[in-house]
Scaffold this motif. Sequence first.
Motif, PDB file in Angstrom:
ATOM      1  N   ASP A  38       0.838  -1.208   0.000  1.00  0.00           N
ATOM      2  CA  ASP A  38       0.000   0.000   0.000  1.00  0.00           C
ATOM      3  C   ASP A  38       0.868   1.251   0.000  1.00  0.00           C
ATOM      4  O   ASP A  38       0.608   2.199  -0.735  1.00  0.00           O
ATOM      5  CB  ASP A  38      -0.944   0.020   1.211  1.00  0.00           C
ATOM      6  N   GLU A  39       1.899   1.232   0.833  1.00  0.00           N
ATOM      7  CA  GLU A  39       2.826   2.364   0.893  1.00  0.00           C
ATOM      8  C   GLU A  39       3.497   2.585  -0.465  1.00  0.00           C
ATOM      9  O   GLU A  39       3.609   3.719  -0.943  1.00  0.00           O
ATOM     10  CB  GLU A  39       3.886   2.113   1.962  1.00  0.00           C
ATOM     11  N   SER A  40       3.914   1.493  -1.104  1.00  0.00           N
ATOM     12  CA  SER A  40       4.603   1.623  -2.397  1.00  0.00           C
ATOM     13  C   SER A  40       3.656   2.154  -3.473  1.00  0.00           C
ATOM     14  O   SER A  40       4.063   2.967  -4.306  1.00  0.00           O
ATOM     15  CB  SER A  40       5.212   0.293  -2.828  1.00  0.00           C
ATOM     16  N   PHE A  41       2.389   1.743  -3.452  1.00  0.00           N
ATOM     17  CA  PHE A  41       1.421   2.248  -4.424  1.00  0.00           C
ATOM     18  C   PHE A  41       1.178   3.743  -4.214  1.00  0.00           C
ATOM     19  O   PHE A  41       1.053   4.499  -5.172  1.00  0.00           O
ATOM     20  CB  PHE A  41       0.100   1.481  -4.345  1.00  0.00           C
ATOM     21  N   LYS A  42       1.122   4.164  -2.950  1.00  0.00           N
ATOM     22  CA  LYS A  42       0.957   5.592  -2.656  1.00  0.00           C
ATOM     23  C   LYS A  42       2.165   6.381  -3.163  1.00  0.00           C
ATOM     24  O   LYS A  42       2.015   7.464  -3.735  1.00  0.00           O
ATOM     25  CB  LYS A  42       0.769   5.815  -1.161  1.00  0.00           C
ATOM     26  N   LYS A  43       3.359   5.846  -2.935  1.00  0.00           N
ATOM     27  CA  LYS A  43       4.578   6.500  -3.424  1.00  0.00           C
ATOM     28  C   LYS A  43       4.542   6.625  -4.945  1.00  0.00           C
ATOM     29  O   LYS A  43       4.930   7.655  -5.501  1.00  0.00           O
ATOM     30  CB  LYS A  43       5.830   5.718  -3.008  1.00  0.00           C
ATOM     31  N   LYS A  44       4.081   5.566  -5.620  1.00  0.00           N
ATOM     32  CA  LYS A  44       3.993   5.582  -7.081  1.00  0.00           C
ATOM     33  C   LYS A  44       3.020   6.677  -7.540  1.00  0.00           C
ATOM     34  O   LYS A  44       3.319   7.421  -8.470  1.00  0.00           O
ATOM     35  CB  LYS A  44       3.541   4.199  -7.560  1.00  0.00           C
ATOM     36  N   GLU A  45       1.878   6.781  -6.870  1.00  0.00           N
ATOM     37  CA  GLU A  45       0.890   7.814  -7.208  1.00  0.00           C
ATOM     38  C   GLU A  45       1.442   9.219  -6.999  1.00  0.00           C
ATOM     39  O   GLU A  45       1.081  10.148  -7.714  1.00  0.00           O
ATOM     40  CB  GLU A  45      -0.372   7.648  -6.361  1.00  0.00           C
ATOM     41  N   GLN A  46       2.297   9.380  -6.006  1.00  0.00           N
ATOM     42  CA  GLN A  46       2.878  10.685  -5.672  1.00  0.00           C
ATOM     43  C   GLN A  46       4.159  10.958  -6.460  1.00  0.00           C
ATOM     44  O   GLN A  46       4.839  11.941  -6.196  1.00  0.00           O
ATOM     45  CB  GLN A  46       3.185  10.744  -4.167  1.00  0.00           C
ATOM     46  N   ASN A  47       4.480  10.070  -7.387  1.00  0.00           N
ATOM     47  CA  ASN A  47       5.732  10.169  -8.155  1.00  0.00           C
ATOM     48  C   ASN A  47       6.953  10.198  -7.242  1.00  0.00           C
ATOM     49  O   ASN A  47       7.940  10.865  -7.538  1.00  0.00           O
ATOM     50  CB  ASN A  47       5.713  11.376  -9.090  1.00  0.00           C
ATOM     51  N   ALA A  48       6.860   9.499  -6.127  1.00  0.00           N
ATOM     52  CA  ALA A  48       7.959   9.444  -5.164  1.00  0.00           C
ATOM     53  C   ALA A  48       8.576   8.046  -5.095  1.00  0.00           C
ATOM     54  O   ALA A  48       9.394   7.773  -4.229  1.00  0.00           O
ATOM     55  CB  ALA A  48       7.451   9.856  -3.781  1.00  0.00           C
ATOM     56  N   PHE A  49       8.157   7.168  -5.997  1.00  0.00           N
ATOM     57  CA  PHE A  49       8.705   5.806  -6.046  1.00  0.00           C
ATOM     58  C   PHE A  49       9.940   5.863  -6.934  1.00  0.00           C
ATOM     59  O   PHE A  49       9.890   5.599  -8.129  1.00  0.00           O
ATOM     60  CB  PHE A  49       7.668   4.838  -6.615  1.00  0.00           C
ATOM     61  N   ASP A  50      11.044   6.249  -6.328  1.00  0.00           N
ATOM     62  CA  ASP A  50      12.288   6.424  -7.072  1.00  0.00           C
ATOM     63  C   ASP A  50      13.282   5.331  -6.707  1.00  0.00           C
ATOM     64  O   ASP A  50      12.965   4.417  -5.944  1.00  0.00           O
ATOM     65  CB  ASP A  50      12.867   7.818  -6.822  1.00  0.00           C
TER      66      ASP A  50
END
Length: 90
Positions: free
Chosen positions: A46-58
């Motif tokens: 869930d955390e990783s999906f939120k990061k992806k949505e926020q363009n913060a999954f780097d």
Amino acid sequence: MKSPSLSHTIPKEGGMDMSPAQEEFQSFILARVATGKENEAKSLLDESFKKKEQNAFDLTYMKNFAPKMAALLKPEYVDEVTTIMNQYNT
């Protein structure tokens, strides 16, 4: 098999909305998680999906995420899931 569209989301009870692709990825991962580690893995996903949505999954996040997730997996699935996570991040 054609990948599901990432633009349509599925509402989740008590959680975030997920695209069909995220739902499929989560099901794939959770099927390979060690017994008793499912809730921890779901929270991490869930955390990783939120990061992806926020363009913060780097790359920095991925370097922290991957070992945490790998530690929750059944040993026989670590290589398979690591490969899939690397493809998902691209």
